[in-house]
Scaffold this active site. Sequence first.
Site, PDB file in Angstrom:
ATOM      1  N   SER A  49       0.806  -1.223   0.000  1.00  0.00           N
ATOM      2  CA  SER A  49       0.000   0.000   0.000  1.00  0.00           C
ATOM      3  C   SER A  49       0.835   1.267   0.000  1.00  0.00           C
ATOM      4  O   SER A  49       0.288   2.354   0.144  1.00  0.00           O
ATOM      5  CB  SER A  49      -0.905   0.000   1.230  1.00  0.00           C
ATOM      6  OG  SER A  49      -0.116  -0.210   2.381  1.00  0.00           O
ATOM      7  N   THR A 148      -1.387   3.511   4.636  1.00  0.00           N
ATOM      8  CA  THR A 148      -0.441   4.621   4.549  1.00  0.00           C
ATOM      9  C   THR A 148       0.637   4.551   5.619  1.00  0.00           C
ATOM     10  O   THR A 148       0.337   4.270   6.783  1.00  0.00           O
ATOM     11  CB  THR A 148      -1.246   5.923   4.733  1.00  0.00           C
ATOM     12  OG1 THR A 148      -2.198   5.970   3.680  1.00  0.00           O
ATOM     13  CG2 THR A 148      -0.376   7.142   4.728  1.00  0.00           C
ATOM     14  N   THR A 166       1.746   7.005   0.463  1.00  0.00           N
ATOM     15  CA  THR A 166       0.731   5.964   0.245  1.00  0.00           C
ATOM     16  C   THR A 166       0.468   5.735  -1.240  1.00  0.00           C
ATOM     17  O   THR A 166       0.738   6.610  -2.068  1.00  0.00           O
ATOM     18  CB  THR A 166      -0.603   6.396   0.905  1.00  0.00           C
ATOM     19  OG1 THR A 166      -1.518   5.304   0.907  1.00  0.00           O
ATOM     20  CG2 THR A 166      -1.261   7.566   0.189  1.00  0.00           C
ATOM     21  N   ARG A 176      -7.647  10.087  -8.701  1.00  0.00           N
ATOM     22  CA  ARG A 176      -8.119  10.376  -7.345  1.00  0.00           C
ATOM     23  C   ARG A 176      -6.920  10.731  -6.432  1.00  0.00           C
ATOM     24  O   ARG A 176      -5.898  10.072  -6.438  1.00  0.00           O
ATOM     25  CB  ARG A 176      -8.843   9.150  -6.794  1.00  0.00           C
ATOM     26  CG  ARG A 176      -9.375   9.316  -5.364  1.00  0.00           C
ATOM     27  CD  ARG A 176      -8.449   8.729  -4.343  1.00  0.00           C
ATOM     28  NE  ARG A 176      -9.014   8.718  -2.989  1.00  0.00           N
ATOM     29  CZ  ARG A 176      -8.328   8.402  -1.910  1.00  0.00           C
ATOM     30  NH1 ARG A 176      -7.070   8.048  -2.008  1.00  0.00           N
ATOM     31  NH2 ARG A 176      -8.894   8.420  -0.719  1.00  0.00           N
ATOM     32  N   VAL A 177      -7.093  11.796  -5.651  1.00  0.00           N
ATOM     33  CA  VAL A 177      -6.086  12.180  -4.660  1.00  0.00           C
ATOM     34  C   VAL A 177      -6.736  12.065  -3.291  1.00  0.00           C
ATOM     35  O   VAL A 177      -7.864  12.521  -3.095  1.00  0.00           O
ATOM     36  CB  VAL A 177      -5.601  13.628  -4.914  1.00  0.00           C
ATOM     37  CG1 VAL A 177      -4.676  14.094  -3.798  1.00  0.00           C
ATOM     38  CG2 VAL A 177      -4.907  13.720  -6.268  1.00  0.00           C
ATOM     39  N   GLY A 178      -6.037  11.443  -2.372  1.00  0.00           N
ATOM     40  CA  GLY A 178      -6.578  11.276  -1.026  1.00  0.00           C
ATOM     41  C   GLY A 178      -6.073  12.347  -0.078  1.00  0.00           C
ATOM     42  O   GLY A 178      -5.565  13.394  -0.487  1.00  0.00           O
ATOM     43  N   ASP A 179      -6.206  12.070   1.207  1.00  0.00           N
ATOM     44  CA  ASP A 179      -5.782  13.026   2.237  1.00  0.00           C
ATOM     45  C   ASP A 179      -4.267  13.077   2.417  1.00  0.00           C
ATOM     46  O   ASP A 179      -3.731  14.062   2.914  1.00  0.00           O
ATOM     47  CB  ASP A 179      -6.395  12.615   3.585  1.00  0.00           C
ATOM     48  CG  ASP A 179      -5.893  11.228   4.008  1.00  0.00           C
ATOM     49  OD1 ASP A 179      -6.021  10.269   3.201  1.00  0.00           O
ATOM     50  OD2 ASP A 179      -5.348  11.096   5.117  1.00  0.00           O
ATOM     51  N   THR A 199      -4.504   7.889   8.775  1.00  0.00           N
ATOM     52  CA  THR A 199      -4.592   6.776   7.833  1.00  0.00           C
ATOM     53  C   THR A 199      -6.048   6.317   7.792  1.00  0.00           C
ATOM     54  O   THR A 199      -6.784   6.501   8.755  1.00  0.00           O
ATOM     55  CB  THR A 199      -3.634   5.625   8.238  1.00  0.00           C
ATOM     56  OG1 THR A 199      -3.751   4.558   7.302  1.00  0.00           O
ATOM     57  CG2 THR A 199      -3.925   5.102   9.629  1.00  0.00           C
ATOM     58  N   GLY A 200      -6.465   5.768   6.671  1.00  0.00           N
ATOM     59  CA  GLY A 200      -7.854   5.331   6.543  1.00  0.00           C
ATOM     60  C   GLY A 200      -8.507   6.003   5.347  1.00  0.00           C
ATOM     61  O   GLY A 200      -7.817   6.446   4.428  1.00  0.00           O
ATOM     62  N   GLY A 202      -9.503   8.441   3.082  1.00  0.00           N
ATOM     63  CA  GLY A 202      -8.996   9.801   2.950  1.00  0.00           C
ATOM     64  C   GLY A 202     -10.069  10.855   2.793  1.00  0.00           C
ATOM     65  O   GLY A 202      -9.904  11.989   3.250  1.00  0.00           O
TER      66      GLY A 202
HETATM   67  C1  SD4 Z   1      -6.076   7.513   1.219  1.00  0.00           C
HETATM   68  N1  SD4 Z   1      -5.657   7.714   3.569  1.00  0.00           N
HETATM   69  O1  SD4 Z   1      -5.558   7.613   0.127  1.00  0.00           O
HETATM   70  C2  SD4 Z   1      -5.210   7.066   2.376  1.00  0.00           C
HETATM   71  C3  SD4 Z   1      -5.240   5.562   2.408  1.00  0.00           C
HETATM   72  C4  SD4 Z   1      -5.030   4.959   3.729  1.00  0.00           C
HETATM   73  O2  SD4 Z   1      -5.682   3.357   5.162  1.00  0.00           O
HETATM   74  O3  SD4 Z   1      -4.438   5.475   4.633  1.00  0.00           O
HETATM   75  N2  SD4 Z   1      -5.627   3.850   3.942  1.00  0.00           N
HETATM   76  O4  SD4 Z   1      -7.266   7.734   1.430  1.00  0.00           O
END
Ligand code: SD4
Length: 290
Positions: A49, A148, A166, A176-179, A199-200, A202
């Site tokens: 990941s 992440t 990540t 797509r862009v996450g947090d 993490t999680g 985003g």
């Molecule tokens: C995201 N927060 O791209 C990241 C992915 C992640 O647990 O941390 N997953 O949304």
Amino acid sequence: MATPVCIATWPFGRLAAMTASKLLLAGKPALEAALAGAQAVEDDPSVNSVGYGGLPDRDGVVSLDACVMDGRTLSFGAVAALERIGNPAAVAKLVMEKTPHVCLAGRGALEFAITNGFKTRNLLTPKSLEEWEKSKPKPPQPMPGHDTVTVLCLDSKGDLGGVCSTSGLAHKLPGRVGDSPIVGAGLYVDNQGGCAGATGVGEEIWRILGSHKVVEMMRAGKSPQEACEQAVRLMHQVAGRRGVHVSSAAFLALDPQGRHGAAAVPGTNFEFAVGRPGSLQMLKGVEVGG
Ligand code: SD4
């Protein structure tokens, strides 16, 4: 002189914290140590990941997000949707150091990395391809327990530094862009308040600018643990306003005194590593319901 500390997300946080702690003990700056810790995880092909071997998007392409932040100056750099470069966090640090900007995305980020000597490679491994094939019909989601890498460090001068890297949610839409590369969402670092990372899912973390919230709560006097728990509660409340449930998210934090904290949405099963001189512990984030 401060006592150095490093905290890092997930079971692979052990590798990150071990790597970063060695540098912190040798007197290196927090950000340099955090970057080395994150990079050790990026380079590990068994981690599916982050970096090389990361899980691909809907179309089978690995695209990476990362950022770095220096708590002394509040300088930061980020890259988003970067393809074919296995060390996005190091590219993010160069964005901070060598450009007048704070974030480069997509083709521009790739060109910048190549110009600065990064080698392109195929980031898919046989294992990540196989897992992608197996889990194909599922909607975009974090892979449980393998997410992440966020590394937060306090160095012996009392400076804070943080890095987040990540491949984002598995099967995400291309682009797509996450947090994680968004300073304030996936990471925030300020010597005067503390540092926090996430993490999680985003989209939910970003919606509440979670890492910045945690740092501001520490600045206002909350402990890192209280601040992380409060951020998880806020995330539940905000998701509740849209009638949705957050499936997986966690925050971790370190304050300027070196105290740590972590909290997660129930079911996240969040683990993190804490490296202090002479010790490396794996701990569980406290689960906080909605
Ligand atoms: C995201 N927060 O791209 C990241 C992915 C992640 O647990 O941390 N997953 O949304």
